[in-house]
Design an enzyme around this catalytic site. Structure first.
Site, PDB file in Angstrom:
ATOM      1  N   ASP A  37      36.678   2.881  35.222  1.00 43.71           N
ATOM      2  CA  ASP A  37      35.640   3.485  36.055  1.00 43.71           C
ATOM      3  C   ASP A  37      36.026   3.402  37.530  1.00 43.71           C
ATOM      4  OD1 ASP A  37      34.340   3.771  33.736  1.00 43.71           O
ATOM      5  OD2 ASP A  37      32.614   2.485  34.238  1.00 43.71           O
ATOM      6  N   ASP A  41      36.396   6.363  40.161  1.00 45.79           N
ATOM      7  CA  ASP A  41      35.660   6.406  41.426  1.00 45.79           C
ATOM      8  C   ASP A  41      36.603   6.621  42.608  1.00 45.79           C
ATOM      9  OD1 ASP A  41      33.346   6.064  40.110  1.00 45.79           O
ATOM     10  OD2 ASP A  41      33.108   3.931  40.576  1.00 45.79           O
ATOM     11  N   SER A  86      10.157  28.227  20.281  1.00 43.34           N
ATOM     12  CA  SER A  86       9.949  26.886  19.772  1.00 43.34           C
ATOM     13  C   SER A  86      10.192  26.926  18.260  1.00 43.34           C
ATOM     14  CB  SER A  86       8.531  26.507  20.166  1.00 43.34           C
ATOM     15  OG  SER A  86       8.056  25.543  19.338  1.00 43.34           O
ATOM     16  N   GLU A 117      20.997  20.164  11.565  1.00 44.74           N
ATOM     17  CA  GLU A 117      21.427  19.424  12.756  1.00 44.74           C
ATOM     18  C   GLU A 117      20.404  18.333  13.067  1.00 44.74           C
ATOM     19  OE1 GLU A 117      21.268  22.307  15.879  1.00 44.74           O
ATOM     20  OE2 GLU A 117      22.614  23.688  14.838  1.00 44.74           O
ATOM     21  N   LYS A 119      17.666  16.642  15.167  1.00 44.99           N
ATOM     22  CA  LYS A 119      16.739  17.161  16.177  1.00 44.99           C
ATOM     23  C   LYS A 119      16.662  16.116  17.287  1.00 44.99           C
ATOM     24  CE  LYS A 119      12.205  19.274  16.703  1.00 44.99           C
ATOM     25  NZ  LYS A 119      11.848  18.685  17.967  1.00 44.99           N
ATOM     26  N   ASP A 121      15.641  14.201  20.530  1.00 46.60           N
ATOM     27  CA  ASP A 121      14.355  14.022  21.196  1.00 46.60           C
ATOM     28  C   ASP A 121      14.562  14.000  22.707  1.00 46.60           C
ATOM     29  OD1 ASP A 121      11.697  13.744  21.331  1.00 46.60           O
ATOM     30  OD2 ASP A 121      11.623  11.634  20.746  1.00 46.60           O
ATOM     31  N   ARG A 140      12.745  25.066  29.709  1.00 43.93           N
ATOM     32  CA  ARG A 140      12.090  26.110  28.936  1.00 43.93           C
ATOM     33  C   ARG A 140      10.909  26.735  29.681  1.00 43.93           C
ATOM     34  NH1 ARG A 140      11.008  25.184  23.076  1.00 43.93           N
ATOM     35  NH2 ARG A 140       9.960  23.320  23.779  1.00 43.93           N
ATOM     36  N   GLU A 176      19.874  20.471  24.371  1.00 39.60           N
ATOM     37  CA  GLU A 176      18.885  19.447  24.672  1.00 39.60           C
ATOM     38  C   GLU A 176      19.494  18.438  25.646  1.00 39.60           C
ATOM     39  OE1 GLU A 176      16.175  20.184  23.013  1.00 39.60           O
ATOM     40  OE2 GLU A 176      14.914  18.392  22.982  1.00 39.60           O
ATOM     41  N   TYR A 228      23.550  23.454  21.131  1.00 36.49           N
ATOM     42  CA  TYR A 228      23.536  23.851  19.727  1.00 36.49           C
ATOM     43  C   TYR A 228      23.316  25.343  19.510  1.00 36.49           C
ATOM     44  CZ  TYR A 228      18.703  22.736  21.006  1.00 36.49           C
ATOM     45  OH  TYR A 228      17.513  22.628  21.676  1.00 36.49           O
ATOM     46  N   LYS A 292      18.776  25.467  10.014  1.00 37.09           N
ATOM     47  CA  LYS A 292      18.987  26.842  10.479  1.00 37.09           C
ATOM     48  C   LYS A 292      19.769  27.629   9.442  1.00 37.09           C
ATOM     49  CE  LYS A 292      19.274  25.203  15.227  1.00 37.09           C
ATOM     50  NZ  LYS A 292      20.117  24.868  16.367  1.00 37.09           N
ATOM     51  N   LYS A 316      10.231  16.904  10.652  1.00 39.60           N
ATOM     52  CA  LYS A 316       9.980  15.713  11.483  1.00 39.60           C
ATOM     53  C   LYS A 316       9.916  14.463  10.615  1.00 39.60           C
ATOM     54  CE  LYS A 316       8.728  17.112  15.712  1.00 39.60           C
ATOM     55  NZ  LYS A 316       7.688  16.688  16.412  1.00 39.60           N
ATOM     56  N   CYS A 410      -1.166 -17.494  37.344  1.00 36.53           N
ATOM     57  CA  CYS A 410       0.132 -17.322  36.701  1.00 36.53           C
ATOM     58  C   CYS A 410       0.312 -18.413  35.643  1.00 36.53           C
ATOM     59  CB  CYS A 410       1.236 -17.419  37.751  1.00 36.53           C
ATOM     60  SG  CYS A 410       2.869 -17.525  37.023  1.00 36.53           S
ATOM     61  N   CYS A 413       3.186 -21.023  37.037  1.00 37.54           N
ATOM     62  CA  CYS A 413       3.079 -21.868  38.228  1.00 37.54           C
ATOM     63  C   CYS A 413       1.631 -22.037  38.687  1.00 37.54           C
ATOM     64  CB  CYS A 413       3.922 -21.285  39.356  1.00 37.54           C
ATOM     65  SG  CYS A 413       3.235 -19.754  39.993  1.00 37.54           S
ATOM     66  N   CYS A 428       2.187 -12.396  39.923  1.00 40.90           N
ATOM     67  CA  CYS A 428       2.172 -13.749  40.471  1.00 40.90           C
ATOM     68  C   CYS A 428       2.815 -13.646  41.843  1.00 40.90           C
ATOM     69  CB  CYS A 428       2.994 -14.682  39.581  1.00 40.90           C
ATOM     70  SG  CYS A 428       3.582 -16.143  40.447  1.00 40.90           S
ATOM     71  N   CYS A 433       7.944 -19.406  41.982  1.00 39.32           N
ATOM     72  CA  CYS A 433       7.471 -19.586  40.601  1.00 39.32           C
ATOM     73  C   CYS A 433       8.683 -19.716  39.678  1.00 39.32           C
ATOM     74  CB  CYS A 433       6.625 -18.376  40.211  1.00 39.32           C
ATOM     75  SG  CYS A 433       6.333 -18.220  38.460  1.00 39.32           S
TER      76      CYS A 433
END
Ligand code: IVH
Length: 767
Positions: A37, A41, A86, A117, A119, A121, A140, A176, A228, A292, A316, A410, A413, A428, A433
């Site tokens: 990384d 960078d 949809s 496929e 789905k 979320d 959308r 998605e 997709y 599909k 679902k 708290c 403490c 708190c 604490c």
């Protein structure tokens, strides 16, 4: 004045862009990174610097454009070339079979090939490429018109800004956007650390992030995308759903790891059952399967209703839930003092693990759901690693359940509790604490802070509760011998930390000392200071010592206060507009001096380079005033000032001085200088004294670089226990020297003295 870019700068920029794009693809799409990384960078920074010095070299598809640009006022609208429809949902296998029968009837044949496929979320997205370049990306919206979120989508590393050759260069794809589970968990941890509200699940986090008007914030969030579908195929000759996957892959776009196929109702049911197992191992949340029809010709024949296609359906899965008894409610004290109720449950098996704790979010939620100790509660794992209590099964109440009261002190403490500004979070207020200290210490070691792997919650708790660490930074004074004896267990059942772990922790802490300023600022855990703010603060200030009396932060707070004050008197804002002319004139008199002072503060911020004017003043309105944008907002600025002006904050500064820790911006820039400059290391196998990451950080902090594969350019291969055979073979092939861990430790401990920058001294190593 800037000088015109020379041919060599131009060539270098072109090379850097290609190289960065190649590594992006290796990292995000192929999951086979070749460089670290830090090295990535460094390439990006070099390109950024070149483009800043020679703006004419900047191209719209430059990978530097992924870091986000200035915030915008609102999103433009984009009309979709093809509406974004949809899907109809089904929730049972019987309904799924009915769907398949409808396909059979519609197409008037027995076997219909379907693809299945996951789905995902997340949030639906449409991405358009024209002439090989990313043209725009839109949400959308209402299906016809969506928000132009191009700047935000450009920050997603797996979205190519320009397409690979050999594929059609103009098309529109659908997919998605989502936040991988791991990135989501890390981000929430950071948000909690900064006193910000956690996102409830990865989908909310994704939606919230895509709606951000400041793409620089989006760039820091771990979004990804899976594509997709094809909306406008351009001149691509694609006639099946499988053809879509092939085209997308060839174009360098991210597609689902696995799809299923079925040509009968039975195969369909088997596929969704199998997908239900596989999806638990996927790095992102899925809430179902999408079925599909494979052939586009069949799809056309089946057609669509006004809302959804007839050739596809979503199946679902039920979120897995379990019912169990709420045994008790504990109150957890967070790093910034936030008090969170946690349910202790009768252990129950849910989605692959035994659950005995669940979050109750906050006391308002407990009251709203009327949750009582002794209740049977329904728990669910919804995106969170920690399950949540969703509801109470009131039918099982016996009358002996006990209501849960919000605490007034708290639990750790006993300090009085205060309600945060949002009116929900209880806090708190005692910085010393013990509960807060444990969490702060744990947080100090997290990856985005100082990255001290060995300093987890259990170790932090033992160190604080046993009085070994009395303030967070005390961890830097630990004695290795004593640390080895640290009891992580109980008095009756001791469990020692051990010498080996103690050594590793001490080594990691040594590395942590030289982390750059932004990481240190974040690690201090100041309220409202997340990673982005920490980075901006590090840009403004050269060192932590500069914070206490920071005139820039004071001006940022002052600017916002004056602006609020001015608005109260402004005859052109809010209710004041309806006043009589005489009243307006009076107001104007009161407003003028405030306005003048405000303009002075703004000018001061702008001329010192810490603010820019957001936009030209609107014609006809407050002509002399404009709003300004600062990289750090007034809330965070005030938090930082409050912290460093408090006794606790001064104690932190004093402690840092005592410890000889003085993080500064230079720590980041110093990469590229140091005794190991020009030396390329590859690390293989397990090291005893520190993690490979820690070793890499150490090398980099001494100016060296670390690569993941051996080439003839490699200087040393550090070989730990069980090294990779390929690396050893490659080292032999290229004549690269192998170095044991002991030799490596000797090198870094005495590195500056014994190793010249140009050439390592061979006589020091026993090859
Ligand atoms: S196809 C016209 N495939 O689910 C059909 N959608 O509930 C377009 N989604 O709007 C959608 N994964 O946001 C399709 N593999 C997948 C999906 C998927 C997630 C979302 C998408 C869609 C919603 C419908």
């Amino acid at each position: 004045m800037t000088f015109p870019a020379s041919d060599s700068s131009r060539d270098r920029a072109t090379w850097l862009r290609a190289e960065i794009n190649r590594h992006n693809q290796l990292y995000y799409t192929d999951a086979e990174p070749e460089i670290s990384d830090q090295q990535f960078d460094a390439l990006l920074r070099e390109l950024q610097e070149l483009e800043t010095a020679h703006p004419e070299l900047l191209t719209a598809d430059s990978p530097t454009q992924r870091v986000g640009g200035a915030p915008i006022d609102g999103f433009q609208q984009i009309r979709h070339t093809v509406p974004m429809m949809s899907l109809d949902n089904t929730y049972s296998e019987a309904d799924l079979i009915s769907f398949y029968q409808r396909l059979q009837k519609g197409l008037n044949r027995e076997r219909i090939e379907c693809v299945i496929e996951p789905k995902i979320d997340g949030v639906a997205i449409s991405v358009r490429y024209e002439d090989g370049k990313l043209k725009h990306a839109a949400t959308r919206g209402d299906g016809q018109i969506g928000d132009d979120v191009t700047q935000n989508v450009k920050t997603i590393r797996s979205v190519p800004l320009s397409l690979a050759a050999g594929v059609p260069q103009t098309f529109e794809v659908r997919g998605e956007v989502f936040m991988p589970k791991e990135g989501f968990a890390r981000m929430n941890e950071e948000r909690e650390g900064a006193g910000e509200a956690r996102f409830a699940n990865p989908r909310n986090a994704t939606a919230g992030t895509l709606k951000q008007l400041d793409s620089r914030i989006v760039a820091t969030r771990p979004l990804d995308v899976i594509l997709y579908g094809l909306a406008d195929a351009g001149d691509a000759a694609v006639s099946t759903q499988s053809g879509v996957y092939a085209l997308l892959k060839k174009a360098g776009l991210h597609t689902a790891e696995k799809v299923w196929r079925a040509s009968s109702a039975e195969e369909l049911v088997n596929a969704i059952r199998e997908l239900d197992e596989v999806r638990k191992t996927l790095p992102y949340e899925t809430d179902g399967a999408v079925i599909k029809v494979e052939s586009f010709e069949d799809q056309r024949e089946l057609g669509s209703t006004s809302k959804a296609p007839r050739w596809a359906i979503a199946y679902k899965y039920q979120p897995e839930q379990a019912e169990t008894r709420l045994l008790a409610v504990d109150i957890q004290v967070g790093r910034t003092g936030a008090l969170t109720p946690v349910a202790r449950l009768d252990p129950v098996f849910l989605s692959g693990s035994t659950v005995s704790n669940a979050t109750l979010h906050n006391f308002e939620e407990v009251e709203r759901k009327d949750i009582r100790v002794g209740d049977y509660v329904i728990i669910e794992k919804a995106g969170e690693v920690i399950p949540a209590v969703v509801s109470v099964n009131k039918k099982r109440r016996t009358g002996s359940e006990v209501a849960i009261e919000a605490p007034i002190e708290c639990p750790e403490c006993k300090f009085p509790v205060s309600k945060a500004e949002d009116g929900i979070v209880l806090r708190c207020t005692n910085f010393n604490c013990i509960g807060q200290m444990i969490r702060r210490l744990d947080f100090l070691g997290t990856r985005s802070a100082l990255d001290v792997d060995e300093l987890g919650g259990v170790v932090a708790e033992a160190l604080v509760r046993r009085g070994i660490v009395e303030q967070t930074l005390g961890v830097f004074e630990l004695d290795e011998q004593k640390l080895g004896q640290l009891n992580l267990g109980t008095d009756s059942e001791p469990r020692l930390f051990g010498m080996k772990n103690a050594h590793k922790l001490i080594e990691s802490l040594k590395v942590a000392r030289s982390k750059p300023l932004d990481r240190w600022i974040f690690a201090l855990g100041i309220l409202n200071v997340g990673t982005v703010t920490a980075r901006s603060l590090a840009e403004i200030h050269g060192s932590i010592d500069e914070f206490g009396g920071s005139s820039v932060l004071k001006d940022i707070v002052l600017e916002s206060m004056l602006d609020k004050e001015r608005q109260k008197f402004s005859p052109t804002t809010g209710a004041n507009k309806r006043r009589t002319q005489a009243e307006k004139d009076e107001l104007k008199k009161l407003e003028t001096p405030i306005r003048e002072e405000l303009a002075t503060v703004q000018r001061r911020l702008v001329s010192s380079g810490f603010a820019v004017y957001a936009k030209e003043a609107k014609a006809g309105s407050d002509s002399s005033l404009r709003s300004i944008l600062t990289p750090v907002g007034p809330v965070a600025a005030k938090s930082v000032l409050d912290f460093f002006n408090s006794n606790e904050g001064s104690a932190v500064l004093k402690k840092l001085r005592e410890l000889g820790i003085s993080p500064s911006r230079e720590s980041r820039e110093s990469k590229g200088r140091g005794p190991l400059v020009g030396q390329i290391f590859v690390i293989t196998g397990t090291l005893e004294s520190m993690s490979r990451d820690a070793a890499a950080e150490r090398i980099i902090s001494l100016g060296g670089s670390v690569k993941s594969s051996v080439s003839k350019k490699t200087t040393f291969v550090i070989s730990g226990a069980s090294p990779g055979q390929n690396k050893i073979d490659d080292a032999t092939k290229h004549g690269v020297r192998l170095m044991s861990e002991k030799e490596f430790l000797a090198l870094i401990d005495t590195g500056p003295k014994i190793v010249s920058a140009e050439k390592p001294r061979e006589d020091l190593f026993d090859f």
